[in-house]
Design a protein around this motif. Structure first.
Motif, mmCIF file in Angstrom:
data_model
loop_
_atom_site.group_PDB
_atom_site.id
_atom_site.type_symbol
_atom_site.label_atom_id
_atom_site.label_comp_id
_atom_site.label_asym_id
_atom_site.label_seq_id
_atom_site.Cartn_x
_atom_site.Cartn_y
_atom_site.Cartn_z
ATOM 1 N N ALA A 357 0.981 -1.152 -0.314
ATOM 2 C CA ALA A 357 -0.033 0.063 0.137
ATOM 3 C C ALA A 357 0.720 1.145 0.040
ATOM 4 N N ASP A 358 0.403 2.189 -0.663
ATOM 5 C CA ASP A 358 1.198 3.573 -0.583
ATOM 6 C C ASP A 358 0.161 4.705 -0.808
ATOM 7 N N GLY A 359 0.661 5.729 0.040
ATOM 8 C CA GLY A 359 -0.327 6.850 0.093
ATOM 9 C C GLY A 359 0.420 8.128 0.979
ATOM 10 N N PRO A 360 -0.281 9.028 1.042
ATOM 11 C CA PRO A 360 0.126 10.236 1.859
ATOM 12 C C PRO A 360 -0.176 9.977 3.289
ATOM 13 N N ILE A 361 0.596 10.337 4.349
ATOM 14 C CA ILE A 361 0.283 10.034 5.857
ATOM 15 C C ILE A 361 0.287 11.390 6.583
ATOM 16 N N GLY A 366 5.148 21.992 5.583
ATOM 17 C CA GLY A 366 5.148 22.877 4.833
ATOM 18 C C GLY A 366 5.619 22.801 3.545
ATOM 19 N N ALA A 367 6.175 21.647 3.106
ATOM 20 C CA ALA A 367 6.878 21.607 1.824
ATOM 21 C C ALA A 367 5.809 20.624 1.040
ATOM 22 N N GLY A 368 5.125 19.895 1.472
ATOM 23 C CA GLY A 368 4.291 18.893 0.760
ATOM 24 C C GLY A 368 4.033 17.796 1.925
ATOM 25 N N PRO A 369 2.964 16.707 1.344
ATOM 26 C CA PRO A 369 2.637 15.763 2.061
ATOM 27 C C PRO A 369 3.680 14.736 2.122
ATOM 28 N N VAL A 370 3.674 13.819 3.149
ATOM 29 C CA VAL A 370 4.794 12.763 3.417
ATOM 30 C C VAL A 370 4.149 11.610 2.576
ATOM 31 N N LEU A 371 4.910 10.996 1.867
ATOM 32 C CA LEU A 371 4.290 9.636 1.186
ATOM 33 C C LEU A 371 4.975 8.414 1.721
ATOM 34 N N LEU A 372 4.141 7.290 2.017
ATOM 35 C CA LEU A 372 4.710 6.287 2.439
ATOM 36 C C LEU A 372 4.090 5.155 1.805
ATOM 37 N N ALA A 373 5.302 4.083 1.841
ATOM 38 C CA ALA A 373 4.967 2.817 0.900
ATOM 39 C C ALA A 373 5.271 1.717 2.047
ATOM 40 N N ARG A 440 8.870 9.185 1.407
ATOM 41 C CA ARG A 440 9.392 10.440 0.822
ATOM 42 C C ARG A 440 9.067 11.506 1.756
ATOM 43 N N VAL A 441 9.831 12.309 2.171
ATOM 44 C CA VAL A 441 9.526 13.352 3.056
ATOM 45 C C VAL A 441 9.869 14.712 2.575
ATOM 46 N N MET A 455 13.691 14.067 1.321
ATOM 47 C CA MET A 455 14.551 13.008 1.850
ATOM 48 C C MET A 455 13.701 11.746 1.728
ATOM 49 N N SER A 456 14.348 10.728 1.371
ATOM 50 C CA SER A 456 13.744 9.553 1.063
ATOM 51 C C SER A 456 14.263 8.348 2.007
#
Length: 796
Positions: A357-361, A366-373, A440-441, A455-456
């Motif tokens: 599963a992957d998506g924003p958490i 302030g720079a955008g959503p954190v994405l997690l897989a 991805r942060v 950052m990844s």
């Protein structure tokens, strides 16, 4: 690989080609199509077939002149360097195709049989090594095994391969779908293998009453009181050198899964079953249990017929006497008895299942959503293999004159039924359970979205049956520091577990080694490669730093540079026969248990070479790429465009350190190596130019390999006179004409010329105990010469 699951249309391609010498013919076609089947179902499928003819001759390739290495006679006598000389017309002093008598102190010693069965003294070349060093010479009356092309390889093996693919997906809802996928692949390879080796430890024995022995030689034996002599020979393509490998693989893979999206997240799960069936046919391999007794031919005192000596004791044993005094003199019946086919089959089955599963958490900082897989997987690999006729594992031949069996070389002790061919009955399996996560942060993003930083982070835990659990992880930064410049860097811990071969391998092979017990005399021996199911995973620390530069001031220009450093510990590998021998001689008694010596001569006759975590390895280098694209109006054509691309790879270090041995750096080694290692160039360049004018397109590519070393372990001027391999530059040309037509689709006709200027491969001679002359590194340099291909594409 990204599959276009919604592809709609048809694509086809066909081509045919050949080398300028008229050999190596190739042909192939491919077909791919896709279409919707109703409102929810979509189908994609493809077929492909490729075929190329084998090339097993140097005919028309004058660059082959038998270059190899010969021990310097001055070094042999006085130790005056260099030890090895690089010379043409190198042949072996250990054998001939017709046979060579080895009986020191006898008038028969070093008599060589000619193809017709006559004999004369072996003609020694002006520079030769006999009884030590490399057992080779330049010139003289020897034979070159490589030139006969019955050696352990081909210029080009015969290859035929085909595949079929089908994929369907069905929309369950607007946000989810299920899919089924099937894949079939077939591959067939046909190449030459090693013929009968009868020198060194495998030397044959000829007895005085041999029925095929010329009478004058028998009388010499009588006068000298000699009842037998040693007989060295290499099978040529005219008799015992006909061995071939024909390998076929059939692969099946079936996958079923579902994918869905909800709340900005994507979910996926699938199960896959795969099976590979591999069939190996070893044609005309020498039976080690038949060769010696067939050579021990005598006259039946009752009938006067020539029979095997063993047949006098057992008339039903089926032995057929063979005449190997000369070339091609063996009868077809004798060849049928001594040469035998063996069939081996191996089945590998794999079960694999994964959910992810992957998506924003989070909204980020302030720079955008954190994405997690994140996800988990399970894999099981299982194999089973068997041979017909079954290998007699560690078959121990016996010499028993009381039943007419004698002359079997001691080196066949521990051998398998067919010389240099092992395919024992084996089976094994292992499982892997894994869990992984990646994020991805975004760290910074300015208002104009010109500069940003992210950052990844990633981690994976794998649990391997037999070797336990191991972590892998990665951390990286990437971002634009200016509108033109993007920087990136990563640090990671990478792992690799042993494959099925490294876990369960059991094969018998021939090796060439230097034995310090006899002053580094070079000779051949048998070694069994054995797997280790409990070997630990490899671990590597990897650092990369890179930059991408796309200046706004220069339209169409893009440049990238990446530097890497990879350090591996607990590398899975084998010490190798030479390292085992050297370290045993240096006092590591545990390794001496892997070495078996003849109790009388003390020469090594057999070894075990198992897979272990034995090495440390390091690679350091950089990759550079530049691209330039520009629309042109030079010739007034419509759609006129120019593209240029250059890729440069620099290798600063490519080293390995085996346990108990010094580090060896093979960066820049472009020759082969008798140890089996293949180095890599320290610099490679590939450049391409494309010019398009309306329907015409011209593509020109050049590939450069830098000057290198033949063997990184040799010192020029001390160990060898010339350790340099010249640089190489190859040019390829492609011309195509495209035609768009709304009724018949889009057509493209093309012609391609590879190695446009027919460049010969640079000289990079290796040493082989079989012949002393493997002239170039066939894995790196072009040995086929200029090649032509015509083809067509169709799309609608």
């Amino acid at each position: 690989f990204v599959l276009d699951t919604q592809f709609d249309g048809l694509r086809a391609e066909a081509h045919r080609g050949s080398t300028e010498r008229g050999d190596g013919g190739s042909a192939g076609f491919s077909l791919a199509g896709g279409m919707p089947l109703g409102e929810r179902l979509h189908f994609v499928g493809s077929l492909e077939y490729q075929q190329s003819d084998r090339i097993e001759t140097y005919r028309g390739r004058n660059w082959f002149q038998g270059w190899g290495r010969v021990t310097n006679p001055q070094w042999t006598a006085t130790r005056t360097p260099p030890q090895l000389l690089t010379l043409p017309n190198v042949t072996s002093t250990r054998y001939t195709f017709g046979g060579l008598i080895n009986q020191p102190g006898s008038a028969l010693d070093r008599l060589a049989f000619q193809p017709d069965g006559s004999y004369r003294p072996f003609q020694v070349g002006p520079i030769a090594s006999i009884g030590g060093g490399t057992y080779s010479q330049s010139g003289g009356g020897g034979d070159n095994y490589e030139a006969d092309r019955t050696g352990d390889g081909s210029l080009l093996p015969g290859v035929a391969r085909g595949s079929a693919f089908a994929y369907v997906n069905y929309d369950l809802t607007d946000d989810s779908y299920a899919f089924l996928q099937a894949l079939y692949g077939h591959n067939r390879i046909d190449f030459v293998n090693v013929g009968a080796v009868q020198f060194g430890q495998w030397q044959a024995t000829i007895y005085r009453d041999n029925a095929f022995l010329p009478e004058p030689l028998r009388q010499v034996m009588v006068s000298e009181g000699l009842d037998r002599f040693g007989f060295s020979r290499m099978g040529s393509s005219a008799d015992l050198g006909q061995a071939r490998d024909i390998i076929q693989n059939d692969t099946y893979s079936f996958t079923a899964g579902v994918r869905a999206t909800s709340g900005g997240w994507r979910y996926s799960g699938y199960y896959q079953y795969g099976e590979n069936g591999g069939d190996t046919t070893l044609k005309d391999f020498v039976r080690t249990d038949r060769l010696s007794i067939a050579m021990d031919a005598v006259r039946d005192p009752a009938t006067g017929r020539i029979v095997c000596r063993s047949t006098l004791f057992d008339p039903t044993n089926g032995c057929v006497p063979i005449d190997l005094f000369g070339v091609g003199r063996a009868s077809p019946q004798a060849l049928d008895y001594v040469l035998d086919d063996k069939f081996g089959h191996v089945t590998v089955k794999q079960h694999f299942a994964e959910v992810s599963a992957d998506g924003p958490i989070a909204a980020g900082i302030g720079a955008g959503p954190v994405l997690l897989a994140l996800g988990a997987s399970f894999r099981q690999d299982r194999f089973n293999q068997y041979a017909t006729p079954s290998d007699f594992r560690y078959w121990t031949p016996f010499n028993d004159p009381s039943v007419g069996i004698q002359g079997i070389p001691a080196a066949f002790t521990g051998s398998f039924l067919h010389q240099f061919s092992s395919f024992p009955d084996l089976e094994g399996a292992y499982t892997v359970k894994e869990a992984f996560a990646e994020a991805r942060v975004p760290l910074f993003n300015d208002a104009a979205n010109v500069r940003h930083l992210s950052m990844s982070l990633a981690a994976r835990y794998a649990d391997y049956s037999g070797s336990g659990g191991v972590w892998a992880w990665k951390a990286g930064l990437e971002g634009h520091v200016t509108p033109d410049l993007r920087l990136r860097g990563t640090v990671s811990r990478d792992t690799r577990a042993a494959n099925l071969s490294e876990r369960f391998d059991l094969q018998n092979r021939g090796f060439t080694v230097r034995d310090p017990l006899f002053g580094n005399t070079v000779y051949s021996l048998s070694a069994t490669s054995t797997g280790n199911p409990n070997v630990e995973p490899e671990k590597a620390d990897t650092f990369t730093v890179g930059a991408v530069y796309q200046p706004n001031a220069v339209e169409g220009l893009s440049m990238s540079l990446d530097w890497y450093s990879i350090s591996i510990r607990d590398a899975i590998g084998q010490l190798g026969p030479q390292a085992i021998i050297d370290n045993c001689f240096a006092g590591q008694s545990a390794l001496c248990a892997l070495v078996t010596r003849d109790p009388l001569t003390h020469e090594i006759v057999f070894m075990q070479n198992t897979f272990l975590n034995v090495a440390q390895a390091k690679a350091v280098g950089a990759d550079f790429e530049v691209r330039f694209t520009r629309d042109l109006h030079l010739l007034g054509g419509r759609g006129e465009a120019f593209r240029a691309r250059l890729i440069a790879s620099w290798l600063g270090e490519n080293s390995m350190r085996l346990t108990g041995a010094p580090k060896i750096d093979r960066a820049g080694q472009t020759g082969g190596s008798a140890t089996g290692y293949i180095g890599l160039p320290d610099l490679q360049l590939t450049g391409a130019l494309t010019y398009r004018n309306g329907p015409w397109q011209l593509y020109l590519q050049g590939h450069f390999v830098n000057t290198g070393k033949a063997d990184a372990t040799l010192r020029e001027g001390i160990d060898i006179d010339d350790n340099t391999v010249a640089s190489a530059f190859y040019t390829d040309l492609r011309l195509s004409y495209s035609l768009e037509n709304t009724r018949t689709g889009a057509w493209e006709l093309y012609a391609r010329i590879e190695n446009l200027f027919d460049r010969d491969p640079p000289r990079a001679p290796d040493f082989s105990d079989f012949n002393g002359a493997t002239q170039t590194n066939e894995t790196l340099f072009d040995v086929l010469g200029r090649r032509y291909t015509l083809g067509a594409h169709l799309r609608f």
